[in-house]
Design a protein around this motif. Structure first.
Motif, PDB file in Angstrom:
ATOM      1  N   CYS A 103     -44.305 -18.374-109.888  1.00 48.40           N
ATOM      2  CA  CYS A 103     -45.613 -18.149-109.282  1.00 48.40           C
ATOM      3  C   CYS A 103     -46.365 -17.001-109.950  1.00 48.40           C
ATOM      4  O   CYS A 103     -47.556 -17.119-110.234  1.00 48.40           O
ATOM      5  N   TYR A 104     -45.653 -15.898-110.207  1.00 52.92           N
ATOM      6  CA  TYR A 104     -46.318 -14.704-110.757  1.00 52.92           C
ATOM      7  C   TYR A 104     -46.030 -14.489-112.242  1.00 52.92           C
ATOM      8  O   TYR A 104     -46.608 -13.586-112.847  1.00 52.92           O
ATOM      9  N   ARG A 105     -45.105 -15.273-112.808  1.00 52.83           N
ATOM     10  CA  ARG A 105     -44.816 -15.243-114.245  1.00 52.83           C
ATOM     11  C   ARG A 105     -44.484 -13.834-114.729  1.00 52.83           C
ATOM     12  O   ARG A 105     -45.033 -13.346-115.733  1.00 52.83           O
ATOM     13  N   VAL A 106     -43.592 -13.163-114.011  1.00 53.89           N
ATOM     14  CA  VAL A 106     -43.162 -11.829-114.433  1.00 53.89           C
ATOM     15  C   VAL A 106     -42.273 -11.966-115.670  1.00 53.89           C
ATOM     16  O   VAL A 106     -41.569 -12.978-115.834  1.00 53.89           O
ATOM     17  N   PRO A 107     -42.257 -10.986-116.565  1.00 57.79           N
ATOM     18  CA  PRO A 107     -41.418 -11.096-117.769  1.00 57.79           C
ATOM     19  C   PRO A 107     -39.933 -10.899-117.493  1.00 57.79           C
ATOM     20  O   PRO A 107     -39.090 -11.528-118.135  1.00 57.79           O
ATOM     21  N   ALA A 108     -39.576  -9.997-116.530  1.00 57.65           N
ATOM     22  CA  ALA A 108     -38.168  -9.712-116.244  1.00 57.65           C
ATOM     23  C   ALA A 108     -38.070  -9.032-114.892  1.00 57.65           C
ATOM     24  O   ALA A 108     -39.046  -8.444-114.394  1.00 57.65           O
ATOM     25  N   VAL A 109     -36.877  -9.107-114.300  1.00 59.58           N
ATOM     26  CA  VAL A 109     -36.660  -8.507-112.995  1.00 59.58           C
ATOM     27  C   VAL A 109     -35.230  -7.986-112.920  1.00 59.58           C
ATOM     28  O   VAL A 109     -34.316  -8.533-113.568  1.00 59.58           O
ATOM     29  N   SER A 110     -35.046  -6.910-112.167  1.00 60.57           N
ATOM     30  CA  SER A 110     -33.723  -6.335-111.939  1.00 60.57           C
ATOM     31  C   SER A 110     -33.534  -6.159-110.442  1.00 60.57           C
ATOM     32  O   SER A 110     -34.375  -5.561-109.768  1.00 60.57           O
ATOM     33  N   TYR A 111     -32.419  -6.704-109.905  1.00 62.72           N
ATOM     34  CA  TYR A 111     -32.127  -6.610-108.481  1.00 62.72           C
ATOM     35  C   TYR A 111     -31.105  -5.508-108.239  1.00 62.72           C
ATOM     36  O   TYR A 111     -30.161  -5.329-109.021  1.00 62.72           O
ATOM     37  N   GLY A 112     -31.289  -4.770-107.124  1.00 65.95           N
ATOM     38  CA  GLY A 112     -30.345  -3.720-106.766  1.00 65.95           C
ATOM     39  C   GLY A 112     -30.322  -3.490-105.269  1.00 65.95           C
ATOM     40  O   GLY A 112     -31.207  -3.939-104.535  1.00 65.95           O
ATOM     41  N   ILE A 113     -29.296  -2.778-104.803  1.00 63.51           N
ATOM     42  CA  ILE A 113     -29.115  -2.483-103.378  1.00 63.51           C
ATOM     43  C   ILE A 113     -29.737  -1.124-103.088  1.00 63.51           C
ATOM     44  O   ILE A 113     -29.479  -0.145-103.806  1.00 63.51           O
ATOM     45  N   ASP A 114     -30.518  -1.043-102.037  1.00 62.46           N
ATOM     46  CA  ASP A 114     -31.240   0.192-101.738  1.00 62.46           C
ATOM     47  C   ASP A 114     -30.294   1.360-101.488  1.00 62.46           C
ATOM     48  O   ASP A 114     -30.554   2.491-101.934  1.00 62.46           O
ATOM     49  N   ALA A 115     -29.184   1.150-100.799  1.00 59.85           N
ATOM     50  CA  ALA A 115     -28.251   2.246-100.510  1.00 59.85           C
ATOM     51  C   ALA A 115     -27.633   2.793-101.793  1.00 59.85           C
ATOM     52  O   ALA A 115     -27.441   4.020-101.931  1.00 59.85           O
ATOM     53  N   LEU A 116     -27.322   1.929-102.760  1.00 58.35           N
ATOM     54  CA  LEU A 116     -26.728   2.396-104.022  1.00 58.35           C
ATOM     55  C   LEU A 116     -27.769   3.068-104.901  1.00 58.35           C
ATOM     56  O   LEU A 116     -27.449   4.013-105.638  1.00 58.35           O
ATOM     57  N   TYR A 117     -29.021   2.607-104.858  1.00 53.42           N
ATOM     58  CA  TYR A 117     -30.086   3.338-105.557  1.00 53.42           C
ATOM     59  C   TYR A 117     -30.228   4.742-104.968  1.00 53.42           C
ATOM     60  O   TYR A 117     -30.415   5.726-105.699  1.00 53.42           O
ATOM     61  N   SER A 118     -30.172   4.853-103.656  1.00 53.15           N
ATOM     62  CA  SER A 118     -30.252   6.162-103.014  1.00 53.15           C
ATOM     63  C   SER A 118     -29.075   7.041-103.437  1.00 53.15           C
ATOM     64  O   SER A 118     -29.232   8.251-103.653  1.00 53.15           O
ATOM     65  N   TRP A 119     -27.894   6.446-103.554  1.00 56.79           N
ATOM     66  CA  TRP A 119     -26.712   7.205-103.985  1.00 56.79           C
ATOM     67  C   TRP A 119     -26.879   7.711-105.415  1.00 56.79           C
ATOM     68  O   TRP A 119     -26.510   8.844-105.741  1.00 56.79           O
ATOM     69  N   GLN A 120     -27.478   6.889-106.296  1.00 58.41           N
ATOM     70  CA  GLN A 120     -27.710   7.341-107.665  1.00 58.41           C
ATOM     71  C   GLN A 120     -28.688   8.515-107.698  1.00 58.41           C
ATOM     72  O   GLN A 120     -28.520   9.452-108.495  1.00 58.41           O
ATOM     73  N   GLN A 121     -29.687   8.468-106.840  1.00 64.48           N
ATOM     74  CA  GLN A 121     -30.623   9.587-106.781  1.00 64.48           C
ATOM     75  C   GLN A 121     -29.937  10.849-106.268  1.00 64.48           C
ATOM     76  O   GLN A 121     -30.226  11.961-106.719  1.00 64.48           O
ATOM     77  N   HIS A 122     -29.016  10.676-105.315  1.00 63.57           N
ATOM     78  CA  HIS A 122     -28.275  11.823-104.778  1.00 63.57           C
ATOM     79  C   HIS A 122     -27.340  12.414-105.831  1.00 63.57           C
ATOM     80  O   HIS A 122     -27.093  13.628-105.836  1.00 63.57           O
ATOM     81  N   GLN A 123     -26.833  11.585-106.727  1.00 68.27           N
ATOM     82  CA  GLN A 123     -25.911  12.075-107.757  1.00 68.27           C
ATOM     83  C   GLN A 123     -26.593  13.021-108.746  1.00 68.27           C
ATOM     84  O   GLN A 123     -25.900  13.754-109.464  1.00 68.27           O
ATOM     85  N   GLN A 124     -27.933  13.004-108.799  1.00 69.59           N
ATOM     86  CA  GLN A 124     -28.622  13.933-109.690  1.00 69.59           C
ATOM     87  C   GLN A 124     -28.396  15.378-109.270  1.00 69.59           C
ATOM     88  O   GLN A 124     -28.391  16.281-110.104  1.00 69.59           O
TER      89      GLN A 124
END
Length: 660
Positions: free
Chosen positions: A149-170
């Motif tokens: 429908c939107y013809r995006v070039p690429a996409v990456s899926y992730g879990i919100d809790a693990l993204y938050s954990w990666q930010q906390h690891q900084q």
């Protein structure tokens, strides 16, 4: 980085959606992940239907489609979210997307706000959050929507809790093990992470989240204040987010709230909108009250006439439209005629003629009623029938005389009531005299039965008028009962006095009640502040048979050996909007102290911004040098299918659906 290389990061939460570019410090767009469709304007629909008769067949459908899309309001474009709260739609069922039409409309809103309006495709790659253990069918639908429908070039899926954990690891370099507690809007997850990898087989979910907390508070306040249902609906989220907290010891806190002093010191009173009636408004003269009644009657009449004019105009427009349809039939333009009937949802010519007759008769009745002489007002008739002072007698003197007569009647009624009360007392003189007379009569009757060998003989008592003096003496206090005439006269006096004398005692009492009525428009928010978030630890309070958060943590830890348990307990990480509850960290520390072995250590860490940490972590993911390696491109989608995606440290695991 060139503009076309920028990555669009979308944290697609079931409560709030956050959208922005990966090189920004905060999202450009935050909105409630809901949409609504307001009620149609009937007048506009009629006007558009009239214009549609002159348009080609194809343009009508296109216009209807554009009009339907224009009516949808999404996120921040919803003008008054409280007015349409009951009609809000979400693409989510719990934390999984199930309504893809709604999700497409939300994506339209997102891409329009982010500058893609009028473009045929999305030129930037997208990082999108999804639910933990998201079903393959949901991911396939999402990939199909984005790529087709939107013809995006690429996409990456992730879990919100693990993204938050990666930010906390900084802020905590080198930490690779953690027990993540993710508090969502629909669910709460306990996620163990060892050596930087999520242990998916040991993840556990509690089906209680922010929605259940808000809904539980609404049910409690609904039972407590059933008359203020509409007013409390819009205040539940604010009460939960700003004034609720988690008790360190729930049972001990309940005992404190049971004490009156503690209750009065900690209760929070919320004043609802209320228009007080001042004493000056309550203490109006009779002339002022009559004038206000006349103004109100004129205002209501004006509103009625205006509505009749609007209705007449609508009927005339509808009549014009129906006549155009009839003209198409008379001109033998059957194709246009059938298409117009279908658009107006009219089955055949007979129904069209019947509708024409109905509308014409309705217009005729309205015009006849408008030309007829006005009928006398019921309110004016009521005022005309009200008694007036006699000629030559001032109104004040007349009212004073009526007030005196009313007080005299009231005194007589009170005296009779007191006499009847005294009769019921045993030791009063009247009661003793009454019993003496009855006893004397009974002794005479007994004496006659003995003389006549037990047979009763009529002595003729009562035939003589003087004999009835005995009954008068017995019933001397009951012959003065309240009469219907006196009661009617008393009601008449009060009716007249209430009409003319607006400054009487009743008006004074009404004014005092009006001054204190604002207290009836107050919400008392007390023990609910600790009761509603307690369902995270005691789901049985809302009828949920699952274990609480503390038991769930203990269960997950027991799935690991002792050495790995200690590594997980040394870094318990809290994320999600519900992690902002005051007292949550202290309560979890108390629970961990009870479930962990004696003298063992543990540590609890909170996210610096629980609501935004997932989006910030996704931005970090998009800034790593090898980010292109975790993108699922359009060619890979076409080759591998919609279920396929590139795995990374913050994503789900890819398990292809078995083929039959």
């Amino acid at each position: 980085m060139p503009a076309h290389k920028r990555v669009l990061v979308i944290d697609n939460g079931s409560y709030e959606c956050r959208v922005g570019w990966h090189d920004s410090k905060e999202p450009e767009l935050r909105f409630r992940n809901v949409l609504t469709k307001p009620r149609k304007d009937r007048k506009k629909d009629n006007n558009q239907a009239t214009d549609a008769l002159a348009l080609p067949a194809g343009t009508t459908a296109a216009q209807e489609e554009c009009k339907g899309n224009g009516e949808i309001q999404v996120g921040n474009d919803i003008i008054n979210i409280e007015a349409v709260r009951a009609h809000l739609k979400s693409p989510f069922e719990r934390n999984v997307i199930t309504n893809w039409n709604h999700q497409e409309q939300i994506f339209d809103y997102i891409f329009t706000k982010m500058g893609y309006e009028g473009k045929e495709s999305i030129a930037n790659p997208i990082v999108l959050t999804e639910a933990l253990a998201n079903p393959n069918i949901c991911r396939r639908q999402m990939s199909e929507l984005l790529f087709e429908c939107y013809r995006v070039p690429a996409v990456s899926y992730g879990i919100d809790a693990l993204y938050s954990w990666q930010q906390h690891q900084q802020q905590h370099k080198g930490v690779q093990d953690a027990l993540i507690l993710s508090f969502g809007y629909s669910t709460t997850h306990v996620i163990p992470v060892l050596n930087g990898r999520m242990q998916l087989e040991h993840v556990r979910r509690l089906n209680v989240g922010g929605f259940h907390i808000i809904n539980y508070l609404f049910r409690l306040m609904q039972m407590k204040y059933p008359v203020h249902l509409n007013a409390i609906t819009s205040r539940m989220e604010k009460l939960v987010h700003e004034h609720s907290h988690i008790a360190l010891d729930y049972q001990e806190e309940l005992l404190k709230w049971a004490q009156l002093d503690y209750y009065e010191a900690h209760i929070m009173k919320i004043q609802l909108p209320y228009n007080p009636v001042t004493a000056s408004n309550a203490l109006l003269t009779a002339e002022q009250k009559q004038e206000k009644r006349r103004e109100l009657a004129l205002r209501l009449l004006d509103i009625k006439n205006r509505r009749e004019r609007e209705k007449l105009q609508e009927d005339e427009e509808q009549l014009q439209l129906l006549r155009k349809l009839r003209l198409l039939y008379e001109q033998q333009k059957m194709q246009k005629f059938e298409r117009a009937l279908q658009q107006q949802q009219i089955s055949n010519l007979e129904e069209l003629d019947k509708l024409l007759t109905t509308v014409q008769s309705r217009i005729k009745r309205v015009k006849e009623r408008a030309s007829a002489p006005p009928r006398p007002s019921k309110q004016q008739d009521k005022l005309d029938k009200m008694p007036k002072p006699p000629e030559g007698v001032p109104q004040a003197q007349w009212l004073a005389e009526l007030r005196g007569k009313r007080e005299e009647l009231m005194r007589r009624k009170q005296a009779r009531q007191q006499q009847r009360t005294e009769q019921g007392k045993r030791h009063t003189h009247a009661a003793q005299e009454r019993m003496r007379i009855i006893s004397t009569l009974a002794a005479r009757s007994e004496k006659r039965r003995k003389v006549n060998n037990g047979d009763e003989e009529d002595d003729g008592f009562g035939m003589n008028d003087n004999d009835w003096d005995v009954y008068k003496r017995i019933n001397r206090y009951n012959d003065d009962s309240d009469s219907d005439a006196e009661n009617e006269q008393l009601l008449e006096f009060e009716k007249i006095l209430n009409h003319y004398d607006a400054n009487g005692d009743d008006a004074q009492n009404a004014a005092m009640q009006a001054l204190n009525a604002a207290e009836n428009y107050q919400l008392h928010f007390g023990v609910e502040a600790i009761r509603v978030p307690e369902i995270l630890f005691q789901p049985s309070m809302i009828g949920c048979s699952e274990a609480g958060l503390a038991e769930l943590i203990a269960f997950v830890l027991k799935l690991f050996p002792a050495e790995e348990q200690q590594r997980l307990a040394d870094h318990v990480y809290l994320t999600g909007s519900c992690a902002q509850f005051r007292g949550l960290k202290a309560r979890l520390a108390k629970e961990m102290m009870e479930l962990r072995p004696f003298k063992s250590s543990f540590a609890i860490y909170e996210s610096q911004d629980p609501a935004l940490s997932a989006w910030l972590g996704a931005c970090l993911q998009a800034r790593v040098p090898n980010f292109s390696e975790v993108l699922t491109t359009r060619s890979q989608y076409e080759e591998q299918g919609g279920e396929y995606f590139k795995e990374h440290r913050a994503s789900n695991s890819y398990y292809p659906t078995p083929k039959d």
